[in-house]
Design a protein around this motif. Structure first.
Motif, PDB file in Angstrom:
ATOM      1  N   ALA A 184       0.832  -1.207   0.000  1.00 49.12           N
ATOM      2  CA  ALA A 184       0.000   0.000   0.000  1.00 49.12           C
ATOM      3  C   ALA A 184       0.865   1.255   0.000  1.00 49.12           C
ATOM      4  N   ALA A 185       1.922   1.264   0.814  1.00 51.20           N
ATOM      5  CA  ALA A 185       2.816   2.420   0.881  1.00 51.20           C
ATOM      6  C   ALA A 185       3.516   2.635  -0.453  1.00 51.20           C
ATOM      7  N   ARG A 186       3.941   1.552  -1.089  1.00 46.69           N
ATOM      8  CA  ARG A 186       4.642   1.680  -2.373  1.00 46.69           C
ATOM      9  C   ARG A 186       3.716   2.245  -3.444  1.00 46.69           C
ATOM     10  N   LEU A 187       2.506   1.705  -3.527  1.00 50.64           N
ATOM     11  CA  LEU A 187       1.560   2.197  -4.534  1.00 50.64           C
ATOM     12  C   LEU A 187       1.138   3.632  -4.253  1.00 50.64           C
ATOM     13  N   ALA A 188       0.917   3.956  -2.983  1.00 51.44           N
ATOM     14  CA  ALA A 188       0.542   5.331  -2.632  1.00 51.44           C
ATOM     15  C   ALA A 188       1.648   6.303  -2.998  1.00 51.44           C
ATOM     16  N   ALA A 189       2.901   5.899  -2.819  1.00 53.84           N
ATOM     17  CA  ALA A 189       4.030   6.751  -3.198  1.00 53.84           C
ATOM     18  C   ALA A 189       4.053   6.990  -4.701  1.00 53.84           C
ATOM     19  N   GLU A 190       3.781   5.935  -5.476  1.00 58.46           N
ATOM     20  CA  GLU A 190       3.764   6.081  -6.929  1.00 58.46           C
ATOM     21  C   GLU A 190       2.644   7.003  -7.381  1.00 58.46           C
TER      22      GLU A 190
END
Length: 285
Positions: free
Chosen positions: A257-263
Motif C-alpha cells: 500500500a505504501a509503495r503504490l501510494a508513493a507512486e
C-alpha cells in the motif's frame, strides 16, 4: 477559378470600458462580412457606439452547433467572419468553441484578435503568484456540487480563479470559507473597468463579513482569485495522500500500500510506510 476561403476572427470586446476595444479589433469588426455575436441586441450598443454597420447574426449556446455549419459554408465561400461574445474574449466561459472547432476542421484560418479578458485582468492586479495558475470557469450553481468541486481544489498549489454570478457570490464565499478555511486569502474583483470597479483581497473570514455587510458588493460581474494551498513540508503528508493511503490499506498489506501510494502521490515511500504503521496497529503485515 478557385475562391480562397475566408478567415474566422475571434475578437475580444470590452468588459466594461468601451475604450478598451483595440484599434485592430475595431478595424476587423468594420471589415468582415458578418459578425457572429452571442447576443445581437447586447452587441448592437457596442456597434452603435463605434459606428460599425457590419451585419450581425446570433451565435450562442443554444444554436451554435447548427449555426456553425452555415457560418463555415460562408467562410468556405470567401467571407470573413468575426466571432464576439457579450464581453471579453470569446470561448472563455462564453460560446464559440463549436464554431472554432468546426472552422478548423474545415481548414479555415482562425485568427485571434486579443483584448479584454476578465480573468487575466483580475490576475494581473491580485498580487498572487501568476507564473502558474488555473482557471475553473463557473463553479456549480448548487451548494452540494460547489462544495464537492471546492474540496477537489483544496490542495491546488497554484493560484486559481473562478467566475461567479452576483446572486450566488455570498453563498460561494461561505462555501469557500467552510471548505478552504477561514484564513485562505481570496481577491474579489468586481465590475472590472467599470465605474464601480472593486478589487478587495482578504482572508475568507474577513471577506465574507465584508461582502455580507455591503449589498453593493453583491452586484455586477465577479471574478474570485484564490490563493493556492501551501506546498506540504518535506515530512508532511497531505490529506489527499492520506486518503489514497487509507484506500489502499483497506485492501493491501502495508508495504505494498505504501509503495503504490508513493507512486500515485509522489510522497516518499518510507514516509508513507511509517504513516501506515501509525494508522494501523504498529506492525506490518
Amino acid at each position: 477559378m478557385t475562391i480562397a476561403a475566408g478567415t474566422l476572427f475571434v475578437v475580444a470586446t470590452p468588459i466594461g470600458n468601451l475604450q478598451d476595444l483595440t484599434p485592430r479589433a475595431l478595424q476587423v469588426l468594420r471589415d468582415v462580412s458578418l459578425i457572429a455575436a452571442e447576443d445581437t441586441r447586447h452587441s448592437a450598443r457596442l456597434m452603435q457606439h463605434f459606428g460599425i454597420a457590419t451585419p450581425m447574426t446570433a451565435c450562442h449556446d443554444h444554436n451554435e452547433r447548427d449555426k456553425g455549419q452555415r457560418l463555415v459554408e460562408r467562410m468556405l465561400a470567401g467571407d470573413d467572419i468575426a466571432l464576439i461574445s457579450d464581453a471579453g474574449t470569446p470561448l472563455i466561459s462564453d460560446p464559440g468553441f463549436h464554431l472554432v472547432r468546426q472552422a478548423r476542421e474545415a481548414g479555415i484560418k482562425v485568427s485571434p484578435v486579443p483584448g479584454a479578458c476578465a480573468l487575466i485582468a483580475a490576475l494581473s492586479a491580485a498580487g498572487m503568484p501568476s507564473d502558474r495558475f488555473a482557471f475553473e470557469g463557473f463553479l456549480p450553481a448548487k451548494a452540494h456540487g460547489r462544495q464537492q468541486r471546492l474540496r477537489a481544489l483544496l490542495e491546488e498549489p497554484r493560484t486559481w480563479l473562478v467566475y461567479e454570478a452576483p446572486h450566488r457570490l455570498l453563498d460561494c464565499l461561505r462555501d469557500m470559507q467552510q471548505v478552504l478555511g477561514a484564513q485562505r486569502r481570496v481577491l474579489l474583483a468586481r465590475e472590472l473597468t467599470k465605474t464601480f470597479e472593486t478589487l478587495h483581497a482578504a482572508p475568507l473570514d474577513e471577506l465574507v463579513a465584508w461582502v455580507a455587510a455591503d449589498a453593493d458588493q453583491q452586484r455586477g460581474e465577479c471574478v474570485l482569485v484564490v490563493e493556492g494551498a501551501p506546498e506540504p513540508e518535506a515530512d508532511e503528508v497531505s490529506a489527499q495522500a492520506l486518503h489514497v493511503l487509507d484506500l489502499l490499506l483497506a485492501e493491501l498489506p502495508v508495504k505494498r500500500a505504501a509503495r503504490l501510494a508513493a507512486e500515485i502521490t509522489g510522497v516518499r515511500k518510507n514516509l508513507l510506510y511509517q504513516v501506515a504503521l501509525e494508522r494501523g496497529d504498529g506492525t506490518a503485515r
